[in-house]
Design a protein around this motif. Structure first.
Motif, mmCIF file in Angstrom:
data_model
loop_
_atom_site.group_PDB
_atom_site.id
_atom_site.type_symbol
_atom_site.label_atom_id
_atom_site.label_comp_id
_atom_site.label_asym_id
_atom_site.label_seq_id
_atom_site.Cartn_x
_atom_site.Cartn_y
_atom_site.Cartn_z
ATOM 1 N N MET A 60 0.824 -1.195 0.000
ATOM 2 C CA MET A 60 0.000 0.000 0.000
ATOM 3 C C MET A 60 0.866 1.256 0.000
ATOM 4 S SD MET A 60 -2.977 1.574 0.176
ATOM 5 C CE MET A 60 -4.304 0.651 0.827
ATOM 6 N N HIS A 61 1.981 1.238 0.728
ATOM 7 C CA HIS A 61 2.832 2.419 0.828
ATOM 8 C C HIS A 61 3.348 2.863 -0.543
ATOM 9 C CE1 HIS A 61 2.754 0.985 4.956
ATOM 10 N NE2 HIS A 61 3.211 2.145 5.346
ATOM 11 N N HIS A 62 3.817 1.894 -1.345
ATOM 12 C CA HIS A 62 4.337 2.247 -2.661
ATOM 13 C C HIS A 62 3.228 2.782 -3.551
ATOM 14 C CE1 HIS A 62 6.130 1.056 -6.763
ATOM 15 N NE2 HIS A 62 6.533 2.261 -6.440
ATOM 16 N N ARG A 63 2.047 2.206 -3.468
ATOM 17 C CA ARG A 63 0.915 2.696 -4.273
ATOM 18 C C ARG A 63 0.578 4.136 -3.909
ATOM 19 N NH1 ARG A 63 -3.982 -0.810 -3.544
ATOM 20 N NH2 ARG A 63 -4.768 0.369 -5.309
ATOM 21 N N ILE A 64 0.604 4.446 -2.634
ATOM 22 C CA ILE A 64 0.333 5.823 -2.192
ATOM 23 C C ILE A 64 1.398 6.759 -2.745
ATOM 24 C CG2 ILE A 64 0.201 7.364 -0.197
ATOM 25 C CD1 ILE A 64 -0.912 4.907 1.387
ATOM 26 N N LEU A 65 2.667 6.397 -2.577
ATOM 27 C CA LEU A 65 3.754 7.235 -3.098
ATOM 28 C C LEU A 65 3.623 7.424 -4.603
ATOM 29 C CD1 LEU A 65 6.811 5.811 -1.124
ATOM 30 C CD2 LEU A 65 5.804 8.086 -0.878
ATOM 31 N N TYR A 66 3.298 6.337 -5.315
ATOM 32 C CA TYR A 66 3.194 6.388 -6.766
ATOM 33 C C TYR A 66 2.103 7.376 -7.209
ATOM 34 C CZ TYR A 66 2.490 4.871 -11.575
ATOM 35 O OH TYR A 66 2.366 4.853 -12.940
ATOM 36 N N LYS B 161 -11.280 4.782 3.998
ATOM 37 C CA LYS B 161 -10.492 5.724 4.794
ATOM 38 C C LYS B 161 -9.678 4.980 5.849
ATOM 39 C CE LYS B 161 -13.533 9.734 4.484
ATOM 40 N NZ LYS B 161 -14.358 10.683 5.245
ATOM 41 N N GLN B 162 -10.284 3.960 6.415
ATOM 42 C CA GLN B 162 -9.615 3.180 7.452
ATOM 43 C C GLN B 162 -8.371 2.473 6.893
ATOM 44 O OE1 GLN B 162 -12.172 0.367 9.358
ATOM 45 N NE2 GLN B 162 -10.620 -0.274 10.832
ATOM 46 N N ALA B 163 -8.478 1.932 5.675
ATOM 47 C CA ALA B 163 -7.345 1.228 5.065
ATOM 48 C C ALA B 163 -6.221 2.188 4.700
ATOM 49 C CB ALA B 163 -7.803 0.467 3.828
ATOM 50 N N LEU B 164 -6.565 3.418 4.347
ATOM 51 C CA LEU B 164 -5.557 4.401 3.948
ATOM 52 C C LEU B 164 -4.901 5.077 5.146
ATOM 53 C CD1 LEU B 164 -4.204 6.002 1.625
ATOM 54 C CD2 LEU B 164 -6.094 7.634 1.817
ATOM 55 N N ASN B 165 -5.622 5.191 6.245
ATOM 56 C CA ASN B 165 -5.173 6.008 7.371
ATOM 57 C C ASN B 165 -3.788 5.632 7.901
ATOM 58 O OD1 ASN B 165 -5.464 8.014 9.432
ATOM 59 N ND2 ASN B 165 -5.901 6.348 10.856
ATOM 60 N N ALA B 166 -3.580 4.394 8.277
ATOM 61 C CA ALA B 166 -2.301 4.014 8.902
ATOM 62 C C ALA B 166 -1.108 4.179 7.961
ATOM 63 C CB ALA B 166 -2.372 2.584 9.446
ATOM 64 N N PRO B 167 -1.152 3.641 6.716
ATOM 65 C CA PRO B 167 0.020 3.824 5.857
ATOM 66 C C PRO B 167 0.280 5.289 5.493
ATOM 67 C CG PRO B 167 -1.657 2.485 4.746
ATOM 68 C CD PRO B 167 -2.131 2.749 6.126
#
Length: 105
Positions: free
Chosen positions: A1-7, A28-34
């Motif tokens: 997930m982290h790389h997808r967010i950065l990308y 929102k819950q899945a995105l919040n922590a990373p």
């Protein structure tokens, strides 16, 4: 997930959190922590939009840009090696599959 967010943040500067949620198709819950981790690691900056103070916009920091480029570069090299090993039609087939997936979303 982290790389997808950065990308996606790297390719969409000043993207809103809600737009990122839609692009990633996560809650929102899945995105919040990373996302929180990436902000704490100084890889992503979160700012308030000028047009609406309620909107949070995301952008990569200098460190985030550098890491995203390294990760994507490595991924591209791996894909290229796999395409070369799989044969001449593999890359064209992969592009067709990816287009079909994009059209379904």
């Amino acid at each position: 997930m982290h790389h997808r967010i950065l990308y996606f943040v790297g390719r969409n500067p000043q993207i809103s959190v809600n737009t990122l949620l839609a692009l990633l198709d996560v809650s929102k819950q899945a995105l919040n922590a990373p996302l929180r981790q990436l902000i704490e690691m100084n890889l992503i900056a979160m700012d308030t939009a000028e047009h609406d103070r309620r909107v949070r916009q995301l952008s990569l920091t200098a460190n985030g840009s550098k890491l995203e480029a390294q990760l994507t570069g490595t991924q591209m090299k791996l894909l290229q090696a796999a395409f070369e090993k799989a044969g001449s039609n593999a890359e064209a087939g992969w592009h067709r599959v990816m287009r079909c997936l994009a059209e379904e979303s």
